[in-house]
Design a protein around this motif. Structure first.
Motif, PDB file in Angstrom:
ATOM      1  N   TRP A 201       0.823  -1.205   0.000  1.00  0.00           N
ATOM      2  CA  TRP A 201       0.000   0.000   0.000  1.00  0.00           C
ATOM      3  C   TRP A 201       0.864   1.264   0.000  1.00  0.00           C
ATOM      4  N   ILE A 202       1.804   1.347   0.924  1.00  0.00           N
ATOM      5  CA  ILE A 202       2.638   2.547   1.043  1.00  0.00           C
ATOM      6  C   ILE A 202       3.623   2.655  -0.121  1.00  0.00           C
ATOM      7  N   GLY A 203       4.289   1.530  -0.435  1.00  0.00           N
ATOM      8  CA  GLY A 203       5.289   1.548  -1.496  1.00  0.00           C
ATOM      9  C   GLY A 203       4.710   1.899  -2.844  1.00  0.00           C
ATOM     10  N   SER A 204       3.554   1.325  -3.160  1.00  0.00           N
ATOM     11  CA  SER A 204       2.951   1.601  -4.470  1.00  0.00           C
ATOM     12  C   SER A 204       2.487   3.048  -4.569  1.00  0.00           C
ATOM     13  N   TYR A 205       2.095   3.645  -3.435  1.00  0.00           N
ATOM     14  CA  TYR A 205       1.675   5.047  -3.489  1.00  0.00           C
ATOM     15  C   TYR A 205       2.871   5.959  -3.770  1.00  0.00           C
ATOM     16  N   PHE A 206       3.959   5.753  -3.049  1.00  0.00           N
ATOM     17  CA  PHE A 206       5.129   6.602  -3.269  1.00  0.00           C
ATOM     18  C   PHE A 206       5.753   6.364  -4.642  1.00  0.00           C
ATOM     19  N   LEU A 207       5.505   5.172  -5.197  1.00  0.00           N
ATOM     20  CA  LEU A 207       6.003   4.879  -6.535  1.00  0.00           C
ATOM     21  C   LEU A 207       5.344   5.784  -7.578  1.00  0.00           C
ATOM     22  N   LEU A 208       4.134   6.259  -7.280  1.00  0.00           N
ATOM     23  CA  LEU A 208       3.442   7.176  -8.188  1.00  0.00           C
ATOM     24  C   LEU A 208       4.255   8.446  -8.437  1.00  0.00           C
ATOM     25  N   TYR A 209       5.048   8.814  -7.436  1.00  0.00           N
ATOM     26  CA  TYR A 209       5.786  10.082  -7.508  1.00  0.00           C
ATOM     27  C   TYR A 209       7.285   9.868  -7.767  1.00  0.00           C
ATOM     28  N   ALA A 210       7.652   8.630  -8.076  1.00  0.00           N
ATOM     29  CA  ALA A 210       9.075   8.288  -8.181  1.00  0.00           C
ATOM     30  C   ALA A 210       9.694   8.657  -9.519  1.00  0.00           C
ATOM     31  N   ALA A 211       8.875   8.921 -10.511  1.00  0.00           N
ATOM     32  CA  ALA A 211       9.412   9.241 -11.830  1.00  0.00           C
ATOM     33  C   ALA A 211       8.398  10.074 -12.606  1.00  0.00           C
ATOM     34  N   ASP A 212       8.807  10.529 -13.746  1.00  0.00           N
ATOM     35  CA  ASP A 212       7.927  11.321 -14.600  1.00  0.00           C
ATOM     36  C   ASP A 212       7.165  10.363 -15.521  1.00  0.00           C
ATOM     37  N   TRP A 213       6.119   9.736 -14.970  1.00  0.00           N
ATOM     38  CA  TRP A 213       5.393   8.698 -15.677  1.00  0.00           C
ATOM     39  C   TRP A 213       4.508   9.272 -16.770  1.00  0.00           C
ATOM     40  N   THR A 214       4.319   8.499 -17.825  1.00  0.00           N
ATOM     41  CA  THR A 214       3.265   8.818 -18.787  1.00  0.00           C
ATOM     42  C   THR A 214       1.929   8.478 -18.142  1.00  0.00           C
ATOM     43  N   TYR A 215       0.836   8.943 -18.739  1.00  0.00           N
ATOM     44  CA  TYR A 215      -0.463   8.662 -18.130  1.00  0.00           C
ATOM     45  C   TYR A 215      -0.774   7.161 -18.063  1.00  0.00           C
ATOM     46  N   PRO A 216      -0.518   6.374 -19.127  1.00  0.00           N
ATOM     47  CA  PRO A 216      -0.764   4.924 -19.021  1.00  0.00           C
ATOM     48  C   PRO A 216       0.068   4.279 -17.910  1.00  0.00           C
ATOM     49  N   GLN A 217       1.316   4.721 -17.740  1.00  0.00           N
ATOM     50  CA  GLN A 217       2.142   4.175 -16.660  1.00  0.00           C
ATOM     51  C   GLN A 217       1.569   4.562 -15.306  1.00  0.00           C
ATOM     52  N   PHE A 218       1.185   5.825 -15.164  1.00  0.00           N
ATOM     53  CA  PHE A 218       0.548   6.292 -13.926  1.00  0.00           C
ATOM     54  C   PHE A 218      -0.708   5.487 -13.632  1.00  0.00           C
ATOM     55  N   PHE A 219      -1.500   5.267 -14.675  1.00  0.00           N
ATOM     56  CA  PHE A 219      -2.762   4.524 -14.508  1.00  0.00           C
ATOM     57  C   PHE A 219      -2.480   3.121 -13.975  1.00  0.00           C
ATOM     58  N   GLY A 220      -1.480   2.441 -14.537  1.00  0.00           N
ATOM     59  CA  GLY A 220      -1.143   1.097 -14.076  1.00  0.00           C
ATOM     60  C   GLY A 220      -0.681   1.083 -12.633  1.00  0.00           C
ATOM     61  N   LEU A 221       0.137   2.051 -12.244  1.00  0.00           N
ATOM     62  CA  LEU A 221       0.611   2.137 -10.860  1.00  0.00           C
ATOM     63  C   LEU A 221      -0.533   2.497  -9.912  1.00  0.00           C
ATOM     64  N   TYR A 222      -1.433   3.326 -10.380  1.00  0.00           N
ATOM     65  CA  TYR A 222      -2.603   3.727  -9.576  1.00  0.00           C
ATOM     66  C   TYR A 222      -3.482   2.504  -9.296  1.00  0.00           C
ATOM     67  N   LEU A 223      -3.677   1.688 -10.323  1.00  0.00           N
ATOM     68  CA  LEU A 223      -4.454   0.457 -10.161  1.00  0.00           C
ATOM     69  C   LEU A 223      -3.755  -0.486  -9.181  1.00  0.00           C
ATOM     70  N   LEU A 224      -2.448  -0.588  -9.292  1.00  0.00           N
ATOM     71  CA  LEU A 224      -1.674  -1.421  -8.364  1.00  0.00           C
ATOM     72  C   LEU A 224      -1.886  -0.956  -6.927  1.00  0.00           C
ATOM     73  N   GLN A 225      -1.926   0.352  -6.729  1.00  0.00           N
ATOM     74  CA  GLN A 225      -2.153   0.903  -5.393  1.00  0.00           C
ATOM     75  C   GLN A 225      -3.544   0.528  -4.881  1.00  0.00           C
ATOM     76  N   GLY A 226      -4.534   0.596  -5.772  1.00  0.00           N
ATOM     77  CA  GLY A 226      -5.894   0.233  -5.378  1.00  0.00           C
ATOM     78  C   GLY A 226      -6.018  -1.228  -4.993  1.00  0.00           C
ATOM     79  N   LEU A 227      -5.352  -2.094  -5.739  1.00  0.00           N
ATOM     80  CA  LEU A 227      -5.379  -3.519  -5.404  1.00  0.00           C
ATOM     81  C   LEU A 227      -4.692  -3.765  -4.063  1.00  0.00           C
ATOM     82  N   GLY A 228      -3.689  -2.943  -3.754  1.00  0.00           N
ATOM     83  CA  GLY A 228      -3.059  -3.022  -2.445  1.00  0.00           C
ATOM     84  C   GLY A 228      -4.035  -2.680  -1.331  1.00  0.00           C
ATOM     85  N   GLN A 229      -4.926  -1.732  -1.604  1.00  0.00           N
ATOM     86  CA  GLN A 229      -5.951  -1.381  -0.621  1.00  0.00           C
ATOM     87  C   GLN A 229      -6.880  -2.564  -0.353  1.00  0.00           C
TER      88      GLN A 229
END
Length: 358
Positions: free
Chosen positions: A48-76
């Motif tokens: 949960w925590i790691g996947s959230y901070f990963l959102l801000y770890a790089a200059d992601w494209t929107y599809p990459q951000f979307f995938g990481l965002y979904l990963l965070q939700g599944l962590g929830q």
């Protein structure tokens, strides 16, 4: 358990509890969390925590951000099932402070742990499948989950629109259910409850914090538009809702289970076996993901036991029930449980005169 004599019935219950308790005694185990539970809690929090901070770890494209965002939700969802449920049953630790602290992972994800404890522990565990009392089958008339519930024409299609409605499960908790119970008290289990001021603050405050870190911060920090982030939020919650709903609903709401008219139709143990069917209990994947909800019979027998003990305890329940001729039901695969759930919805969607008896 009408198919066995009263003496056999009593002997079964005595033997069952003796064997379940003996498992802990002979193995010198606590009924609370073991090393496996500690590992799952650590893994869930890190996800949960790691996947959230990963959102801000790089200059992601929107599809990459979307995938990481979904990963965070599944962590929830993994936290809900594997930490929050146990913590709210005080089953992770003998230390109530630890359980209470871990229960707040639910609030951290926008859902009130306090309201969940009231409605789940009081409004489900002693009244499974009882219409008018079991919070789990209260559906605002959108679904007809019990033969005792009023029928509507729209219910003819409930086995179809279930796939769409279950997608909003987590959104319903965040934006509707908690506020319904808080402001309107439209359920018998909360109508006489006086909510502490601290819970008002936590319920409202935690939702503001959740929406801040899930929507506002990605917009402000990452530069994505409000529409892009809200779209990711909604689709993520649609997937979270489907995962949560199908894991939760397919233990009780099946065409092979009973729907008692009142909580006193059966005694405690009979009620559990009559209204509950396990699923996928031998699956390592299900055991890892579902937080013990696939071992639902033993969960209702021992709700304050950590779910990591359930696979061994279910084996005892299964063998003891077979020995005494008690009807213990299990769907070997989850898809079978889902099929039974859909069959129930289709049956209950027919006008009452056309329905089979339950």
């Amino acid at each position: 358990m009408a198919n066995i004599s009263a003496d056999t019935h009593a002997s079964f219950k005595k033997a069952l509890f003796e064997r379940l308790n003996h498992y802990f005694e002979v193995n010198r185990l606590s009924k609370k969390g073991n090393w496996e539970m500690t590992l799952k809690v650590t893994f869930a929090l890190a996800w949960w925590i790691g996947s959230y901070f990963l959102l801000y770890a790089a200059d992601w494209t929107y599809p990459q951000f979307f995938g990481l965002y979904l990963l965070q939700g599944l962590g929830q969802i993994f936290m809900f099932l594997n930490i929050a449920h146990d913590a709210n049953h005080n089953s992770i630790s003998n230390n109530r402070f630890i359980n209470k602290t871990l229960s707040y992972v639910l609030d951290a994800c926008g859902i009130s742990s306090y309201m969940w404890r009231v409605m789940h522990n009081k409004g489900h565990h002693s009244v499974m499948n009882v219409y008018g009392e079991d919070e789990g089958i209260f559906a605002h008339g959108i679904f007809r989950f019990s033969p005792d519930a009023p029928w509507r024409k729209s219910h003819r299609f409930q086995h179809i629109y279930v796939f769409f409605m279950y997608a909003i499960t987590t959104l319903d908790f965040i934006f509707v259910k908690d506020f319904e119970y808080l402001f309107f008290k439209n359920n018998k289990h909360v109508e006489n409850v006086k909510y502490p001021l601290s819970e008002w603050i936590i319920i409202i405050g935690s939702k503001i914090i959740y929406l801040t870190y899930m929507i506002a911060l990605p917009v402000l920090i990452l530069g994505f538009s409000v529409g892009q982030v809200v779209l990711a939020f909604l689709i993520t919650h649609f997937i979270m809702g489907l995962v949560a709903a199908w894991i939760i609903q397919v233990a009780h709401l099946l065409d092979i289970n009973e729907f008692p008219h009142a909580r006193h139709d059966h005694d405690f143990v009979d009620h559990i076996f009559a209204t509950t069917t396990d699923y996928a209990t031998r699956s390592r994947i299900a055991n890892f993901i579902c937080g013990g909800l696939n071992h639902h019979v033993v969960h209702h027998i021992f709700p304050q036991v950590a779910h990591t003990h359930y696979p061994k305890l279910t084996k005892i329940v299964r063998e003891t029930a077979a020995e005494f001729g008690v009807d213990y039901r299990e769907n070997v695969y989850m898809y079978q449980a889902m099929a039974h759930h859909l069959k129930l919805l289709k049956q209950l969607g027919q006008p009452p005169i056309q329905q089979l008896e339950f």
